[in-house]
Design a protein around this motif. Sequence first.
Motif, PDB file in Angstrom:
ATOM      1  N   LEU A   5      -1.585   0.372  -8.976  1.00 29.62           N
ATOM      2  CA  LEU A   5      -0.376   0.465  -8.163  1.00 29.62           C
ATOM      3  C   LEU A   5       0.717  -0.464  -8.679  1.00 29.62           C
ATOM      4  N   THR A   6       0.335  -1.682  -9.003  1.00 29.47           N
ATOM      5  CA  THR A   6       1.315  -2.653  -9.499  1.00 29.47           C
ATOM      6  C   THR A   6       1.827  -2.262 -10.875  1.00 29.47           C
ATOM      7  N   ASP A  20      11.149 -13.846   5.684  1.00 24.29           N
ATOM      8  CA  ASP A  20       9.969 -13.740   6.540  1.00 24.29           C
ATOM      9  C   ASP A  20       8.874 -12.924   5.851  1.00 24.29           C
ATOM     10  N   PRO A  21       7.606 -13.210   6.160  1.00 23.21           N
ATOM     11  CA  PRO A  21       6.504 -12.452   5.552  1.00 23.21           C
ATOM     12  C   PRO A  21       6.643 -10.956   5.831  1.00 23.21           C
ATOM     13  N   SER A  22       6.367 -10.141   4.806  1.00 19.30           N
ATOM     14  CA  SER A  22       6.521  -8.696   4.930  1.00 19.30           C
ATOM     15  C   SER A  22       5.541  -8.005   3.993  1.00 19.30           C
ATOM     16  N   GLY A  23       5.213  -6.764   4.319  1.00 16.77           N
ATOM     17  CA  GLY A  23       4.386  -5.977   3.412  1.00 16.77           C
ATOM     18  C   GLY A  23       3.155  -5.395   4.074  1.00 16.77           C
ATOM     19  N   VAL A  24       2.381  -4.694   3.283  1.00 13.89           N
ATOM     20  CA  VAL A  24       1.176  -4.019   3.752  1.00 13.89           C
ATOM     21  C   VAL A  24       0.225  -4.977   4.454  1.00 13.89           C
ATOM     22  N   SER A  25      -0.091  -6.085   3.795  1.00 18.72           N
ATOM     23  CA  SER A  25      -1.070  -7.029   4.347  1.00 18.72           C
ATOM     24  C   SER A  25      -0.560  -7.721   5.605  1.00 18.72           C
ATOM     25  N   TYR A  35       5.186   1.990   2.927  1.00 17.51           N
ATOM     26  CA  TYR A  35       5.321   1.132   1.757  1.00 17.51           C
ATOM     27  C   TYR A  35       4.991   1.803   0.422  1.00 17.51           C
ATOM     28  N   LEU A  36       4.194   2.874   0.435  1.00 19.64           N
ATOM     29  CA  LEU A  36       3.616   3.363  -0.817  1.00 19.64           C
ATOM     30  C   LEU A  36       3.764   4.878  -0.998  1.00 19.64           C
TER      31      LEU A  36
END
Length: 275
Positions: free
Chosen positions: A193-194, A56-61, A254-255
């Motif tokens: 960041l990446t 499933d979609p996940s992450g900051v955005s 997340y960060l």
Amino acid sequence: MKKKISLLLVFALLVTLFTACGNTQEETTEQKGGEELVVAMELAYPPFETKDENGDPSGVSVDFSKAFGEYIGRDVRIENISWDGLIPSLQTGKADMVISSMTITEERKESVDFSDPYANAMLAILANKDSGIESVDDLNQAGKKIAVKTGSTGYIYAQKHLTNAEVVGLPDESACVTEVAQGKADGFIYDQLTIYRNWKNNEDTTTAVFIPFQDVEKWGVAVQKGDTELLNQLNEFIAKYREEGGFDQLTEKYLSEEKKAFDELGFQWFFDMSE
């Protein structure tokens, strides 16, 4: 006489049935257009746009887009679209918004409208440990090979400023990292960041160069040209979300490791929009 009455009853039932089906279809269409917010992103850029263990979609955005949907009272549907198809998805009406770590550029402004910026990003270099790369000038040499994600601002920067080196465009971030880690490319240019995250995952074979070599880039949400209603809602939401600590919560979730490293390096934080 009874036959006529029966036929009339059947006809009346059929008319009612078709009318009901038509109304249901219209309601479904109206609900889709009026309530569902379609957000396009490329789910290949953790921790911003990615998938969880269930796919499933996940992450900051993803969290950011869902918070916005809740703010305006619309259900959010994430569409996973490859990078080069994101802006076309707006132009064709397939999506209402793009939230995909997209830098605001003058060229992109010709095709879409952008919200107020919500994040800062600067380019950095992931270099092979044996490459001798210590600055961007070291990359701009004959015989050096630079891996970049096609269409990214790193790709655009390399094409414009690193003309002495061989610039190789690859379809995704992981391919670029692999090229550098295996010594097939001297460096990979992407956001700080990446680069930090990929360096920590490949410390045996890579090193990171964080020395700033270009102006700060701003990330924004892209919408269809002329969609001022959605744009105004976005700008109101971004200001409110920042004021209420929404970006701080995303950082913590997340960060947190990256935030600590940025503080130690003396870099302006990703979500810090102060001048």
